[in-house]
Motif scaffolding. Structure first.
Motif, PDB file in Angstrom:
ATOM      1  N   MET A  56      59.153  34.798 -10.425  1.00 36.79           N
ATOM      2  CA  MET A  56      60.438  34.910  -9.721  1.00 36.79           C
ATOM      3  C   MET A  56      60.281  35.857  -8.528  1.00 36.79           C
ATOM      4  SD  MET A  56      64.101  36.099 -11.252  1.00 36.79           S
ATOM      5  CE  MET A  56      65.540  36.197 -10.202  1.00 36.79           C
ATOM      6  N   ARG A  57      60.767  35.426  -7.365  1.00 35.16           N
ATOM      7  CA  ARG A  57      60.569  36.229  -6.160  1.00 35.16           C
ATOM      8  C   ARG A  57      61.434  37.490  -6.185  1.00 35.16           C
ATOM      9  NH1 ARG A  57      57.633  35.333  -2.224  1.00 35.16           N
ATOM     10  NH2 ARG A  57      57.446  33.075  -2.551  1.00 35.16           N
ATOM     11  N   SER A  58      60.852  38.570  -5.681  1.00 32.68           N
ATOM     12  CA  SER A  58      61.547  39.855  -5.644  1.00 32.68           C
ATOM     13  C   SER A  58      62.717  39.805  -4.666  1.00 32.68           C
ATOM     14  CB  SER A  58      60.567  40.957  -5.242  1.00 32.68           C
ATOM     15  OG  SER A  58      61.167  42.227  -5.355  1.00 32.68           O
ATOM     16  N   THR A  59      63.611  40.780  -4.808  1.00 35.73           N
ATOM     17  CA  THR A  59      64.807  40.875  -3.971  1.00 35.73           C
ATOM     18  C   THR A  59      64.987  42.314  -3.513  1.00 35.73           C
ATOM     19  OG1 THR A  59      66.239  41.394  -5.851  1.00 35.73           O
ATOM     20  CG2 THR A  59      65.925  39.041  -5.326  1.00 35.73           C
ATOM     21  N   ARG A 110      65.021  48.225  -4.707  1.00 37.54           N
ATOM     22  CA  ARG A 110      65.783  49.477  -4.877  1.00 37.54           C
ATOM     23  C   ARG A 110      65.655  50.006  -6.304  1.00 37.54           C
ATOM     24  NH1 ARG A 110      69.858  46.654  -1.430  1.00 37.54           N
ATOM     25  NH2 ARG A 110      69.736  47.611   0.645  1.00 37.54           N
ATOM     26  N   LYS A 111      65.587  49.108  -7.275  1.00 38.81           N
ATOM     27  CA  LYS A 111      65.413  49.539  -8.667  1.00 38.81           C
ATOM     28  C   LYS A 111      64.058  50.210  -8.852  1.00 38.81           C
ATOM     29  CE  LYS A 111      68.500  46.262 -10.990  1.00 38.81           C
ATOM     30  NZ  LYS A 111      68.585  45.112 -11.931  1.00 38.81           N
ATOM     31  N   LYS A 112      63.017  49.696  -8.200  1.00 42.21           N
ATOM     32  CA  LYS A 112      61.699  50.330  -8.282  1.00 42.21           C
ATOM     33  C   LYS A 112      61.761  51.742  -7.702  1.00 42.21           C
ATOM     34  CE  LYS A 112      58.392  46.532  -8.450  1.00 42.21           C
ATOM     35  NZ  LYS A 112      57.129  45.999  -7.891  1.00 42.21           N
ATOM     36  N   LEU A 113      62.424  51.877  -6.569  1.00 39.73           N
ATOM     37  CA  LEU A 113      62.535  53.197  -5.949  1.00 39.73           C
ATOM     38  C   LEU A 113      63.322  54.149  -6.844  1.00 39.73           C
ATOM     39  CD1 LEU A 113      63.219  52.165  -2.252  1.00 39.73           C
ATOM     40  CD2 LEU A 113      61.124  53.173  -3.171  1.00 39.73           C
ATOM     41  N   ALA A 114      64.378  53.652  -7.454  1.00 39.25           N
ATOM     42  CA  ALA A 114      65.191  54.485  -8.346  1.00 39.25           C
ATOM     43  C   ALA A 114      64.385  54.944  -9.554  1.00 39.25           C
ATOM     44  CB  ALA A 114      66.426  53.712  -8.801  1.00 39.25           C
ATOM     45  N   ALA A 115      63.384  54.146  -9.928  1.00 38.60           N
ATOM     46  CA  ALA A 115      62.530  54.496 -11.067  1.00 38.60           C
ATOM     47  C   ALA A 115      61.381  55.422 -10.659  1.00 38.60           C
ATOM     48  CB  ALA A 115      61.971  53.233 -11.706  1.00 38.60           C
ATOM     49  N   LEU A 158      68.259  54.453   4.388  1.00 35.67           N
ATOM     50  CA  LEU A 158      67.503  53.216   4.506  1.00 35.67           C
ATOM     51  C   LEU A 158      66.276  53.235   3.595  1.00 35.67           C
ATOM     52  CD1 LEU A 158      67.600  53.191   8.380  1.00 35.67           C
ATOM     53  CD2 LEU A 158      68.503  51.310   7.002  1.00 35.67           C
ATOM     54  N   ILE A 159      65.778  52.070   3.230  1.00 32.65           N
ATOM     55  CA  ILE A 159      64.460  51.971   2.603  1.00 32.65           C
ATOM     56  C   ILE A 159      63.445  52.177   3.720  1.00 32.65           C
ATOM     57  CG2 ILE A 159      62.824  50.485   1.385  1.00 32.65           C
ATOM     58  CD1 ILE A 159      65.214  48.986   0.212  1.00 32.65           C
ATOM     59  N   THR A 160      62.749  53.288   3.704  1.00 30.30           N
ATOM     60  CA  THR A 160      61.838  53.625   4.798  1.00 30.30           C
ATOM     61  C   THR A 160      60.404  53.260   4.440  1.00 30.30           C
ATOM     62  OG1 THR A 160      61.753  55.890   3.936  1.00 30.30           O
ATOM     63  CG2 THR A 160      63.276  55.458   5.754  1.00 30.30           C
ATOM     64  N   ILE A 161      59.748  52.579   5.372  1.00 32.19           N
ATOM     65  CA  ILE A 161      58.356  52.149   5.190  1.00 32.19           C
ATOM     66  C   ILE A 161      57.529  52.798   6.297  1.00 32.19           C
ATOM     67  CG2 ILE A 161      56.775  50.216   5.029  1.00 32.19           C
ATOM     68  CD1 ILE A 161      58.861  50.210   2.805  1.00 32.19           C
ATOM     69  N   CYS A 215      58.244  58.761   3.073  1.00 31.64           N
ATOM     70  CA  CYS A 215      58.787  57.404   3.166  1.00 31.64           C
ATOM     71  C   CYS A 215      58.825  56.741   1.791  1.00 31.64           C
ATOM     72  CB  CYS A 215      57.953  56.558   4.116  1.00 31.64           C
ATOM     73  SG  CYS A 215      58.075  57.045   5.854  1.00 31.64           S
ATOM     74  N   ASP A 216      59.728  55.782   1.640  1.00 35.63           N
ATOM     75  CA  ASP A 216      59.876  55.074   0.371  1.00 35.63           C
ATOM     76  C   ASP A 216      58.716  54.128   0.095  1.00 35.63           C
ATOM     77  OD1 ASP A 216      62.454  56.139  -0.339  1.00 35.63           O
ATOM     78  OD2 ASP A 216      63.312  54.848   1.219  1.00 35.63           O
ATOM     79  N   GLY A 217      57.942  53.823   1.118  1.00 36.62           N
ATOM     80  CA  GLY A 217      56.801  52.938   0.949  1.00 36.62           C
ATOM     81  C   GLY A 217      55.895  53.023   2.154  1.00 36.62           C
TER      82      GLY A 217
END
Length: 279
Positions: free
Chosen positions: A1-4, A9-14, A197-200, A208-210
């Motif tokens: 199943m493709r990610s969303t 955001r759930k990965k970041l929260a974890a 924002l989700i920062t890359i 950064c978040d990634g």
């Protein structure tokens, strides 16, 4: 199943940071997907690393759409982003929407635009139309001639402040994600702290978040990589799955925060970027 976006955001929260790589074909998309890369980006960098050009400027929407469709077929899981290339949104929001629809129909889940506050009306229309947007601040490869080359941005106080303001304007317009490229580490950190924002990052900050790298850089194909690059093929095994092992190490080091290290970011007196493809 493709990610969303919700799953990211759930990965970041974890507490797990996000890994992103540029990708241009189905075979690499499959390898990266199986190795656990969170996001795959069809960057306009393909103009340089795939087409052999000296900048990203000649890349067309049709080029990006073709490669997006390749990734969509090769990767069933990773979140897919696509660059809106130079000339595909500069005329305004209506042009941007038309070209973004082409990329979304090819399989993209988000489009990326380079620029700051001046793009707020474009971002607003795309988001209202149901198209998630990733901004891009700092070094903008499509602005290479205006910038006078591939150079670190935000070294002067006024430039640093403008980058933060541009990030905030993109967030206010509805952008969900932001690539921060080739800025002094304190500037990248300030953007992370002053937006949600989700920062890359790519040559930005460990805050950064990634992180994102061009696959050719990460696999050691580039002859003179920029400071922010780590060659994950260095010391790799000689087994047939060496590339997959290298990608898995990249994913884990990004997820844990081990990459980037201090040697991969720019200080306040930032060095010039000797060679860069951008994301």
């Amino acid at each position: 199943m493709r990610s969303t976006l919700t799953a990211l955001r759930k990965k970041l929260a974890a507490g797990r940071k996000l890994s992103m790589l540029t990708c241009y074909d189905a075979s690499f998309a499959r390898v990266f997907d199986e190795a656990g890369v969170d996001c795959l980006l069809v960057g306009d960098s393909l103009g340089m690393v795939v087409q052999g050009r000296d900048s990203t400027l000649p890349v067309t929407v049709a080029d990006i759409a073709y490669h997006v469709a390749c990734l969509q077929r090769g990767s069933p899981r990773a979140f897919l982003l696509a660059d809106l290339p130079f000339g595909s949104y500069q005329e305004g929001p209506t042009q941007a929407l038309r070209n973004a629809v082409t990329l979304m129909q090819a399989g993209a889940q988000m489009v990326k635009v380079e620029g700051g506050a001046e793009l707020a009306p474009t971002v607003e229309l795309l988001v209202r139309s149901g198209i998630p947007v990733c901004g891009h601040v700092g070094l903008l490869p499509s602005h290479v001639h205006a910038l006078g080359g591939f150079r670190v941005q935000g070294k002067a106080q006024a430039e640093a402040e403008r980058i933060v303001v541009d990030a905030q304007a993109l967030e206010a317009a509805g952008a969900a994600m932001l690539v921060i490229e080739a800025v002094p580490e304190p500037v990248g950190r300030a953007v992370c702290e002053q937006t949600s924002l989700i920062t890359i990052g790519i040559g930005a900050s460990p805050a950064c978040d990634g992180q994102v790298l061009v696959l050719h850089d990460m696999l050691g194909v580039t002859a003179s990589p920029a400071k922010f690059v780590k060659n994950y093929m260095a010391g790799a095994s000689t087994r047939g799955d060496a590339v997959a092992d290298a990608v898995r190490r990249y994913v884990e080091e990004v997820a844990s925060g081990a990459f980037p290290g201090p040697e991969h970011v720019y200080g306040a007196a930032a060095e010039a970027v000797p060679r860069i493809y951008g994301a």
